[in-house]
Design an enzyme around this catalytic site. Structure first.
Site, short mmCIF file in Angstrom:
data_model
loop_
_atom_site.label_atom_id
_atom_site.label_comp_id
_atom_site.label_asym_id
_atom_site.label_seq_id
_atom_site.Cartn_x
_atom_site.Cartn_y
_atom_site.Cartn_z
N VAL A 47 27.19 17.83 15.25
CA VAL A 47 27.34 16.70 14.34
C VAL A 47 28.83 16.51 14.12
O VAL A 47 29.60 17.47 14.17
CB VAL A 47 26.61 16.89 12.98
CG1 VAL A 47 25.11 16.87 13.18
CG2 VAL A 47 27.04 18.15 12.29
N SER A 48 29.23 15.28 13.87
CA SER A 48 30.65 14.98 13.87
C SER A 48 31.32 14.96 12.50
O SER A 48 32.52 14.99 12.42
CB SER A 48 30.91 13.64 14.56
OG SER A 48 30.20 12.63 13.89
N THR A 49 30.58 14.90 11.44
CA THR A 49 31.23 14.82 10.13
C THR A 49 30.90 16.04 9.30
O THR A 49 29.84 16.63 9.43
CB THR A 49 30.78 13.56 9.36
OG1 THR A 49 29.39 13.65 9.12
CG2 THR A 49 31.09 12.29 10.13
N GLN A 98 27.63 15.71 7.30
CA GLN A 98 26.41 16.01 8.06
C GLN A 98 26.27 17.52 8.25
O GLN A 98 25.18 18.06 8.17
CB GLN A 98 26.45 15.33 9.43
CG GLN A 98 26.23 13.84 9.38
CD GLN A 98 26.41 13.21 10.76
OE1 GLN A 98 27.31 13.56 11.52
NE2 GLN A 98 25.54 12.29 11.09
N ILE A 136 32.34 18.63 13.99
CA ILE A 136 33.39 18.55 15.00
C ILE A 136 33.18 17.31 15.86
O ILE A 136 32.07 17.03 16.31
CB ILE A 136 33.41 19.82 15.89
CG1 ILE A 136 33.65 21.06 15.03
CG2 ILE A 136 34.46 19.70 16.98
CD1 ILE A 136 33.60 22.36 15.78
#
Length: 167
Positions: A9-11, A14, A48
């Site tokens: 997940v990018s944030t 999340q 990330i």
């Protein structure tokens, strides 16, 4: 066939909530059971970005396990969870092929054992990178607009010395 699950997940929001990671893992483990593959391990990069693979600890661990022959199949929920960089996608695809490691994406139904699967993987990768670049452009434009209107980027209040003029 030892199958590794890779999720990302990018944030940070999340990652803290964990739902997205959990949902990906649950669906991918179910898919492994349906396919009658052997589950090996989950590699998770939480909070990330997918813009490159060098800054992701779990991705680097996965690559090391592929090179060591411990992983024979990599399963992701969507291609953009693996990477949003076309060059990295091509490099990963070459790495998988070099080490006789299959790659599968649940949502795109991609299987890199076939030439058409490898081609489709690269096409989808181009779209993932395109989407990342579009997101960057939209955010940049929105930030520029807020600054021109006198707002700070850290809050919804006007910066000191600015007035809102209604037109």
């Amino acid at each position: 066939m030892n199958t590794a699950i890779y999720v990302r997940v990018s944030t940070e929001e999340q990652a803290k909530e964990g739902y997205s990671i959990r949902a990906q893992i649950e669906k991918l483990k179910s898919y492994i059971q349906i396919k009658d593959w052997t589950y090996y391990k989950v590699y998770a990069d939480e909070g990330i970005s997918g813009k490159n693979i060098t800054d992701r600890p779990a991705m680097n661990e996965l690559i090391a396990d592929i090179e060591a022959g411990r992983v024979h199949n990599v399963l992701v929920y969507k291609i953009d969870r693996l990477t949003r960089n076309t060059r990295d996608l091509i490099d990963l695809s070459d790495l998988f092929q070099k080490h006789n490691c299959a790659f599968n994406s649940l949502m795109e139904s991609i299987d890199t054992k076939t030439a058409s699967g490898r081609m489709f993987l690269k096409i989808i990768g181009i779209f993932a990178e395109f989407e990342r670049e579009n997101i960057i452009e939209r955010i940049t434009l929105a930030c520029e607009k807020k600054v021109k209107e006198g707002y700070t980027l850290g809050s919804y209040t006007l910066s000191y010395g600015y007035d809102v003029s209604v037109k």
